[in-house]
Structures are given as C-alpha cells and as structure tokens.
Design an enzyme around this catalytic site. Structure first.
Site, PDB file in Angstrom:
ATOM      1  N   HIS A   1       0.848  -1.203   0.000  1.00  0.00           N
ATOM      2  CA  HIS A   1       0.000   0.000   0.000  1.00  0.00           C
ATOM      3  C   HIS A   1       0.877   1.244   0.000  1.00  0.00           C
ATOM      4  O   HIS A   1       1.955   1.258   0.584  1.00  0.00           O
ATOM      5  CB  HIS A   1      -0.984   0.018   1.173  1.00  0.00           C
ATOM      6  CG  HIS A   1      -0.372   0.074   2.538  1.00  0.00           C
ATOM      7  ND1 HIS A   1       0.006   1.257   3.138  1.00  0.00           N
ATOM      8  CD2 HIS A   1      -0.077  -0.891   3.441  1.00  0.00           C
ATOM      9  CE1 HIS A   1       0.499   1.017   4.346  1.00  0.00           C
ATOM     10  NE2 HIS A   1       0.475  -0.293   4.547  1.00  0.00           N
TER      11      HIS A   1
ATOM     12  N   ASP B   1      -0.383   4.441   0.821  1.00  0.00           N
ATOM     13  CA  ASP B   1      -0.778   5.452   1.810  1.00  0.00           C
ATOM     14  C   ASP B   1      -0.008   5.212   3.104  1.00  0.00           C
ATOM     15  O   ASP B   1       0.532   4.123   3.336  1.00  0.00           O
ATOM     16  CB  ASP B   1      -2.283   5.425   2.058  1.00  0.00           C
ATOM     17  CG  ASP B   1      -2.735   4.156   2.779  1.00  0.00           C
ATOM     18  OD1 ASP B   1      -2.467   3.059   2.237  1.00  0.00           O
ATOM     19  OD2 ASP B   1      -3.343   4.243   3.861  1.00  0.00           O
TER      20      ASP B   1
ATOM     21  N   ASP C   1       6.733   1.253   6.212  1.00  0.00           N
ATOM     22  CA  ASP C   1       5.310   0.900   6.146  1.00  0.00           C
ATOM     23  C   ASP C   1       4.547   1.922   5.298  1.00  0.00           C
ATOM     24  O   ASP C   1       4.101   2.920   5.815  1.00  0.00           O
ATOM     25  CB  ASP C   1       4.744   0.852   7.566  1.00  0.00           C
ATOM     26  CG  ASP C   1       3.290   0.439   7.620  1.00  0.00           C
ATOM     27  OD1 ASP C   1       2.815  -0.205   6.670  1.00  0.00           O
ATOM     28  OD2 ASP C   1       2.619   0.777   8.615  1.00  0.00           O
TER      29      ASP C   1
ATOM     30  N   GLU D   1      -5.122   1.816   3.129  1.00  0.00           N
ATOM     31  CA  GLU D   1      -4.982   0.754   4.130  1.00  0.00           C
ATOM     32  C   GLU D   1      -4.926   1.305   5.545  1.00  0.00           C
ATOM     33  O   GLU D   1      -5.549   0.768   6.464  1.00  0.00           O
ATOM     34  CB  GLU D   1      -3.732  -0.075   3.833  1.00  0.00           C
ATOM     35  CG  GLU D   1      -3.644  -1.382   4.610  1.00  0.00           C
ATOM     36  CD  GLU D   1      -3.048  -1.233   6.000  1.00  0.00           C
ATOM     37  OE1 GLU D   1      -3.264  -2.132   6.831  1.00  0.00           O
ATOM     38  OE2 GLU D   1      -2.375  -0.204   6.243  1.00  0.00           O
ATOM     39  N   GLU D   2      -4.165   2.378   5.750  1.00  0.00           N
ATOM     40  CA  GLU D   2      -3.965   2.895   7.101  1.00  0.00           C
ATOM     41  C   GLU D   2      -5.231   3.514   7.689  1.00  0.00           C
ATOM     42  O   GLU D   2      -5.362   3.616   8.907  1.00  0.00           O
ATOM     43  CB  GLU D   2      -2.837   3.928   7.115  1.00  0.00           C
ATOM     44  CG  GLU D   2      -1.482   3.402   6.668  1.00  0.00           C
ATOM     45  CD  GLU D   2      -0.865   2.398   7.633  1.00  0.00           C
ATOM     46  OE1 GLU D   2      -1.549   1.958   8.575  1.00  0.00           O
ATOM     47  OE2 GLU D   2       0.310   2.046   7.427  1.00  0.00           O
TER      48      GLU D   2
ATOM     49  N   HIS E   1       4.182   3.513  12.358  1.00  0.00           N
ATOM     50  CA  HIS E   1       3.049   4.194  12.993  1.00  0.00           C
ATOM     51  C   HIS E   1       3.496   5.197  14.059  1.00  0.00           C
ATOM     52  O   HIS E   1       2.646   5.789  14.721  1.00  0.00           O
ATOM     53  CB  HIS E   1       2.060   3.214  13.616  1.00  0.00           C
ATOM     54  CG  HIS E   1       1.305   2.398  12.616  1.00  0.00           C
ATOM     55  ND1 HIS E   1       0.037   1.898  12.856  1.00  0.00           N
ATOM     56  CD2 HIS E   1       1.620   1.988  11.362  1.00  0.00           C
ATOM     57  CE1 HIS E   1      -0.377   1.214  11.796  1.00  0.00           C
ATOM     58  NE2 HIS E   1       0.579   1.254  10.882  1.00  0.00           N
TER      59      HIS E   1
END
Length: 452
Positions: free
Chosen positions: A90, A92, A123, A157-158, A423
């Site tokens: 992903h 995003d 990520d 996704e996030e 994150h």
C-alpha cells in the site's frame, strides 16, 4: 545465469532503490483530507503506475474503490503454464504525529546511522520499492519474468475504510492468483527472515453512559448524583484482573503460541517499556501477544484536566478494542464484550453501544509449493533458518483474499522489523532488509515457477 548473478544484481540496484524511496516518501500520502491534500495520494498512485510500468508490467492503472481511494493494478504474463503470483503493498501512510517529534524531516528520506528515515520508509513504501527491486533484477538477469506477475497496491490501508476489501470480490478475475504475497509485515528481528503466519482479528465498540440532563456542580450535587465517569471507570476496570490478564466473560484467554519465542527483554525494548514498569498478564510474551484476546481502551470522552470544572458530568463515552487470535470469531468477541460491559453498568445508568469495526483473524499458508519455495528463498537470501511469527495487528484484507481465492497460498512478509517504529515518529527502514527481502522475492518467483 546463476542465482549468484541475481544476488549481485539486487545489490547493484540498491542505489536506485534509495532514489525510488526518496521520491515516494516525499508524497504526503495520508488518505485523510483533514490531514493531507487528496492530490498527494493521487501523486503517489501515479508514481506507482509509472514505476511498475517501467519495471515491465502491462496495463498498470488506478481504479477507484468504494471509499474513494485508487487501487493500482497491473500484470505481466509469464511463460505458458507458469503459475500466477499477486504482489500486494500500500502507498498510503500513517499521519506523522507531529513534526516536532521527528529527529529528521518527515517527508524527506534521510540517512542516519545506516538507516533511512521518513514517514512510510518501511510501512509500506519500503515494501513497494522492494517489489520494484525484485522485478527489475529478474528482468535484468533473465530478460523476462519466470511466472505471471500481478500487482495490487492499495491507497487507504492505514485509514481502515475498506476500499480495497470491497474492490476485491467483484474484481476477482483481475487479481486471481495461485500465490498471494501480502507484503505489509516484516521480520521478527532485524536480519531474521520471517513469515507472519497468523494475524489477530479485532473488534471495537463505543460505549456511552448518560446519567443527567446536564453537567451539575459537584459541590452541590456530587455524592448522590450518579457519576457516569466513575461508572465507566468501574466497567472498564473489569476488562482486566489485577495481573493485567484480559477477563471478558465468554472469551478464552489461556491459549498458547507454538512459533518463535519473544523474549521479554526484547519485547520491553521493542515496546519502549519504561524501567520498573511491569508487563501486563501472565504466560509468555508470545502467548499474550499472538495467541490470546486482549482488551485495550482506545479513547475516553471526558473533560481534559486543563480546563476542567467542578462538575459531575452528564455523560461520557469510551471506545474499547479487543484483538482476537485465530480460533476466536471476532463478531462473537464483539457480542461477548458488549454483554460483559452491559452486565456491569452501575446505578441504572443509561447505556448505549455502537459498533466501531470488526475484522476476523487470519492464518497464512504453512505448506504447499509456494510456501516451500518462499521458505527456501528467505533462508538463502538471509543465510539463516526461517522464523514464523504472529502479528498482533489486523489486516482484514487477508480474510477477503482467503474468502475470494480459497485455493491460493497466502503469505505475509516484508521489510519491517521492530526498530522501524512504524506508525510512530522517526519511522525508518534498514536498507539491508529491502535488499535481502527483494532477493528473496526474486528467488521465490524463479523457484516457484520451476516447481510447477
């Protein structure tokens, strides 16, 4: 051409990988218009389209999904009779959580102490670059791909808004594959080749307690006036015992993990646990993290300390999340959570519940020709035995893949490891993880094709 040539070629492409990641990290692709302009996600999607087209895929394009994000997809046909592999990542990213918390510029790839820093560096933009590096190496060494390759790259996704999850079933023929590589996880530790074999599912509910028509002066009415904040605290406290074990009526919290061990000392470092603070629960860290349900209070609506007044609040609310291991149904866990809390509402307070999301747990492939090829590829790329680990997080898309493509082998891997701080502020990636995982993916595609 020998596989040693493939190894050397991947290594030679790492300069290009850094240049790619520099460009990709510069896009502020947070899929939330309140945080970043939507055109930033559009730019990132177009970048993915352009780069994978250059890498040899055909018909690479972005298709709108139900949540408004673009799913980038394309394919490259392999030799007749060869298997099909779907590559996922992903583009995003998570919000930066405040520029002041970063030691390097958030949107500028920066090398520091051998690592590459920037939001999305691991990520999941690092995984996109890993895919590109593997595909480029294969074409450079062999002139073509050894099997049919498909790509699906997600744009939300996030945010967890489910755009791709809704896109997959009606577009099954577009994405159908014999093996699916969900490249959004990573290694148990730096340099330890790892397949993530289980994902915990999750459920979340919002609970609201109301007692009064308005907030009332605590000096004049506090005592007999029912306090919904105090009631909520009592209810939330019942989710754990004095040792920190999750204690939700009807949920088994005694399961055991049979894969890689997670030493407590390592977990304390990975989780940034302060000295002198104990971990919650009993049993091994792996048991608690990957094999048992865990309850977490994600947020509470009450006045903050600064600005609070001497008043009994009229109402309050909390969002409670429960992560559930494979073998536990997430929807049943949601019902158990609601029943548990409802049974503990004190003083006749008015109580309402609202569903805040549910995703089922997942078990990845542990045998089959694709698994065998991937195991060997990872071990050869890293020079050490494969580890299998669980992941406490949830990826609902994996369940959608499993339901839509029941015969496909689904494996989870990637460039992330605990030091990446995904994150969180100061996210980074070790370029060696990109190199080794790209080599493993290239070896896998070649060997999986040969095994068929």
């Amino acid at each position: 051409m020998s596989e040693d040539t493939l190894r050397d070629t991947v290594a030679s492409l790492m300069g290009r990988a850094r240049a790619d990641l520099t460009e990709l990290v510069s896009f502020r692709s947070v899929a939330d218009a309140k945080i970043a302009p939507p055109e930033e996600c559009a730019k990132a999607a177009q970048w993915v389209i352009d780069k994978f087209t250059e890498a040899g895929l055909r018909d690479v394009q972005g298709s709108p999904t139900p949540d408004g994000s673009l799913a980038v997809h394309g394919h490259a046909p392999g030799p007749a009779g060869s298997p099909t592999v779907l590559l996922y990542a992903h583009y995003d990213v998570q919000p930066p959580l405040g520029d002041d918390a970063w030691a390097t510029p958030v949107w500028e790839l920066t090398e520091k102490d051998g690592r590459w820093y920037g939001r999305g560096a691991a990520d999941c933009k690092g995984n996109i670059v890993m895919h590109l590096t593997a595909l480029r190496a294969l074409r450079q060494v062999y002139g073509e791909f050894p099997c049919t390759v498909k790509l699906i790259c997600e744009g939300s996704e996030e945010q967890g808004t489910g755009g791709l999850e809704e896109f997959v079933p009606p577009n099954a023929d577009l994405l159908r594959a014999d093996a699916i590589l969900v490249v959004d996880t990573g290694n148990f530790a730096q340099g330890v080749p790892t397949l993530t074999t289980t994902l915990r599912g999750m459920t979340a509910v919002d609970v609201t307690l109301t007692a009064l028509g308005s907030a009332m002066h605590s000096g004049m009415f506090g005592g007999p006036a029912p306090d919904p904040v105090a009631g909520l605290i009592m209810m939330l406290a019942s989710l754990h015992d004095e040792r920190g074990n999750t204690t939700i009526d009807g949920l088994n919290a005694t399961q055991r993990w049979n894969g890689v061990d997670y030493p407590e000392a390592q977990f304390r470092v990975d989780a940034n646990v302060l000295d002198g603070v104990e971990l919650m629960g009993e049993g091994s860290v792996a048991d608690r993290l990957w094999a048992r349900p865990t309850a977490t209070v994600l947020g509470i609506d009450i006045p903050p300390v600064i600005g609070s007044t001497a008043a009994v609040q009229a109402s309050t609310a909390a969002r409670v999340s429960v992560r559930v291991p494979p073998g536990t149904n997430a929807r049943q866990a949601r019902d158990a959570l609601i029943a548990h809390l409802r049974a503990r509402v004190p003083w006749g307070l008015r109580c309402e519940f609202a569903d805040a999301g549910t995703g089922e747990p997942f078990i990845g492939s542990l045998n089959g020709p694709a698994f065998d090829a991937m195991k060997a590829a990872l071990e050869d790329a890293y020079g050490r035995p494969l580890a299998t680990a669980g992941q406490g997080g949830s990826i609902p898309l994996c369940g959608v893949f499993a339901e839509t493509f029941p015969d496909a082998e689904i494996m989870l891997l990637g460039v992330e490891e605990p030091k990446c701080l995904i994150h969180a502020p100061n996210e980074s990636v070790n370029p060696a993880e990109i190199e080794h995982t790209a080599l493993a993916e290239a070896l896998f595609l070649k060997r999986y094709a040969e095994s068929r």
